[in-house]
Design a protein around this motif. Sequence first.
Motif, mmCIF file in Angstrom:
data_model
loop_
_atom_site.group_PDB
_atom_site.id
_atom_site.type_symbol
_atom_site.label_atom_id
_atom_site.label_comp_id
_atom_site.label_asym_id
_atom_site.label_seq_id
_atom_site.Cartn_x
_atom_site.Cartn_y
_atom_site.Cartn_z
ATOM 1 N N THR A 181 -3.362 -0.002 11.305
ATOM 2 C CA THR A 181 -4.596 -0.384 11.652
ATOM 3 C C THR A 181 -5.549 0.562 10.716
ATOM 4 O O THR A 181 -5.432 1.305 9.911
ATOM 5 C CB THR A 181 -4.659 0.448 12.818
ATOM 6 N N GLY A 182 -6.956 0.215 10.784
ATOM 7 C CA GLY A 182 -8.239 0.794 9.858
ATOM 8 C C GLY A 182 -8.058 2.371 9.922
ATOM 9 O O GLY A 182 -8.503 2.845 9.036
ATOM 10 N N ASP A 183 -7.980 2.945 11.221
ATOM 11 C CA ASP A 183 -7.908 4.432 10.947
ATOM 12 C C ASP A 183 -7.019 5.174 10.473
ATOM 13 O O ASP A 183 -6.946 6.459 10.325
ATOM 14 C CB ASP A 183 -8.089 5.000 12.647
ATOM 15 N N MET A 184 -5.869 4.399 10.055
ATOM 16 C CA MET A 184 -4.591 5.019 9.107
ATOM 17 C C MET A 184 -5.030 4.986 7.576
ATOM 18 O O MET A 184 -4.412 5.587 6.758
ATOM 19 C CB MET A 184 -3.440 4.230 9.302
ATOM 20 N N ILE A 185 -6.203 4.240 7.357
ATOM 21 C CA ILE A 185 -6.386 4.054 6.007
ATOM 22 C C ILE A 185 -7.847 4.973 5.615
ATOM 23 O O ILE A 185 -8.767 5.377 6.079
ATOM 24 C CB ILE A 185 -6.745 2.739 5.621
ATOM 25 N N ASP A 186 -7.556 5.904 4.341
ATOM 26 C CA ASP A 186 -8.180 6.595 3.899
ATOM 27 C C ASP A 186 -8.576 6.439 2.356
ATOM 28 O O ASP A 186 -7.660 5.627 1.610
ATOM 29 C CB ASP A 186 -7.990 8.112 4.132
ATOM 30 N N GLU A 187 -9.351 7.517 1.707
ATOM 31 C CA GLU A 187 -9.354 7.252 0.228
ATOM 32 C C GLU A 187 -8.288 7.550 -0.513
ATOM 33 O O GLU A 187 -8.054 7.201 -1.849
ATOM 34 C CB GLU A 187 -10.645 8.212 -0.433
ATOM 35 N N GLY A 188 -7.018 8.161 0.102
ATOM 36 C CA GLY A 188 -6.088 8.394 -0.342
ATOM 37 C C GLY A 188 -5.116 7.272 -0.915
ATOM 38 O O GLY A 188 -4.084 7.319 -1.656
ATOM 39 N N CYS A 189 -5.422 5.996 -0.117
ATOM 40 C CA CYS A 189 -4.672 4.757 -0.317
ATOM 41 C C CYS A 189 -5.063 4.095 -1.793
ATOM 42 O O CYS A 189 -4.749 3.216 -2.262
ATOM 43 C CB CYS A 189 -5.091 3.728 0.672
ATOM 44 N N SER A 190 -6.468 4.639 -2.251
ATOM 45 C CA SER A 190 -6.847 4.082 -3.475
ATOM 46 C C SER A 190 -5.703 3.950 -4.604
ATOM 47 O O SER A 190 -5.024 5.164 -4.804
ATOM 48 C CB SER A 190 -8.013 4.989 -3.991
ATOM 49 N N GLY A 191 -5.682 2.828 -5.202
ATOM 50 C CA GLY A 191 -4.687 2.736 -6.453
ATOM 51 C C GLY A 191 -3.223 2.944 -5.960
ATOM 52 O O GLY A 191 -2.191 3.077 -6.674
ATOM 53 N N GLN A 192 -2.948 2.702 -4.628
ATOM 54 C CA GLN A 192 -1.494 2.832 -4.001
ATOM 55 C C GLN A 192 -1.184 1.489 -3.720
ATOM 56 O O GLN A 192 -1.995 0.660 -3.371
ATOM 57 C CB GLN A 192 -1.570 3.832 -2.758
ATOM 58 N N ILE A 193 0.089 1.228 -3.660
ATOM 59 C CA ILE A 193 0.889 -0.059 -2.826
ATOM 60 C C ILE A 193 1.126 0.679 -1.264
ATOM 61 O O ILE A 193 2.107 1.556 -1.258
ATOM 62 C CB ILE A 193 2.129 -0.588 -3.647
ATOM 63 N N VAL A 194 0.364 0.267 -0.467
ATOM 64 C CA VAL A 194 0.238 0.890 0.795
ATOM 65 C C VAL A 194 1.552 0.074 1.572
ATOM 66 O O VAL A 194 1.292 -1.302 1.697
ATOM 67 C CB VAL A 194 -1.115 0.839 1.665
ATOM 68 N N CYS A 195 2.618 0.551 2.406
ATOM 69 C CA CYS A 195 3.478 0.030 2.968
ATOM 70 C C CYS A 195 3.627 0.496 4.544
ATOM 71 O O CYS A 195 3.140 1.468 4.881
ATOM 72 C CB CYS A 195 4.800 0.462 2.356
ATOM 73 N N GLY A 196 3.919 -0.451 5.225
ATOM 74 C CA GLY A 196 3.725 -0.294 6.789
ATOM 75 C C GLY A 196 5.050 -0.923 7.696
ATOM 76 O O GLY A 196 5.975 -1.224 6.983
ATOM 77 N N GLY A 197 4.473 -1.353 8.805
ATOM 78 C CA GLY A 197 5.692 -1.558 9.719
ATOM 79 C C GLY A 197 5.573 -3.074 10.080
ATOM 80 O O GLY A 197 5.855 -3.925 9.121
ATOM 81 N N SER A 198 5.223 -3.306 11.394
ATOM 82 C CA SER A 198 5.147 -4.736 11.886
ATOM 83 C C SER A 198 4.343 -5.588 11.479
ATOM 84 O O SER A 198 4.457 -6.659 11.092
ATOM 85 C CB SER A 198 5.316 -4.806 13.322
ATOM 86 N N MET A 199 2.955 -5.169 11.028
ATOM 87 C CA MET A 199 2.039 -5.954 10.591
ATOM 88 C C MET A 199 0.894 -5.173 10.197
ATOM 89 O O MET A 199 0.671 -4.068 10.644
ATOM 90 C CB MET A 199 1.666 -7.194 11.812
ATOM 91 N N ILE A 200 -0.431 -5.894 9.697
ATOM 92 C CA ILE A 200 -1.509 -5.333 9.481
ATOM 93 C C ILE A 200 -2.676 -6.094 10.092
ATOM 94 O O ILE A 200 -2.760 -7.233 9.907
ATOM 95 C CB ILE A 200 -1.631 -5.092 7.841
#
Length: 374
Positions: A181-200
């Motif tokens: 969800t949107g509240d899990m995303i911050d500037e630390g995700c910049s330049g990263q391959i973000v991985c999660g679970g069931s969906m986005i």
Amino acid sequence: MAHAYTSGLRVSTRIVIPKTRRLPLRGDVLVSVGDRVDPDTVVAETYLPGPVHNVNVANALAIAPEDVPDCMLKQQDEAVEEGELIAESKGIFGLLKSSVRCPVSGMIEMVSEVTGQVLIREPSTPVRINAFIDGRITELLPGEGVVVETVGAYIQGIFGIGGEVHAPIRLIADSPGAEITGDMIDEGCSGQIVCGGSMIALDALRKLIEVGASGVVVGGMQYHDIGTLLGYQIGVAVTGGEEIGLTMVVTEGFGRLPMAERTFELIRSLQGREASMSGATQIRAGVIRPEIIVKTDDIQEPSERSGPAGRGLEAGCLVRMIRKPWFGEIATVASLPEQPVRLPTGAIARVLEARRENGEIVTVPRANVEIVEA
């Protein structure tokens, strides 16, 4: 006959991964066999010819086509700049001259005294291909490209969009069933391959683009969200050229589908490692799967190699069920009845018996599963 060809997805902790890197047309290979390369290393290059512009000099100067060569101020194979004078008429007693200026920068490719036309080609466009993965050159394809090999973890997805990227892996979900969800995303995700679970969710995907994430890997996504994001619906075609600001790989399918446990745990073990990722997908003949590759070491010991998905079904192998009522579930093949059976729909098909995670044995048409290759 107890075996049949079945499509499969590979999720492997450590295998030899060869990648062929090929130019769209013949050019120059810039590396040698044995060279160590990283994802950004340019391994081959070529030049795409620029577009040609036709300038009717005879009409512009009101002269006969055969007189055009004598009026040219620039000759064949000469470079010209946009707005530069390329031809001029003789005029009357040196007066009332007409002239022609170059419409684009480039090179004069042909001056025709038959048609009175001048062809100007714009500069060639350089095309360079990089190695995509961190590895070594194992084969040269003269004039075409190379084969790069590495040893590492390999994950194939069901569907993807976006081109090739490489960046560190960052796992932000705490379980395979968690939603990004949107509240899990911050500037630390910049330049990263973000991985999660069931969906986005769509708002979270847009936020990832906003903060500058390189990619995202999830179990599932709503199909209509992709159309909303792109502005058009994806059809049965090749993806990978979309320019949305990041690359996405879906590992399980469309909808709220938990990421397979073994895929999630492999990603967890690779957190912080540099990964190469491609969203290119083709589901017709010549199947192309989206993929994530993470180099683990330099020792090329494993005899197993990644390759085209597909092998014979056999008891004990993992399969993913790709039709309702168990769509997306991972199961184990319990047995492979040899004779076709009549299904509740009335169709006669070859089936397998699969053991679900809760231990239940179910009968599934073989066409409704794909192998999850280890």
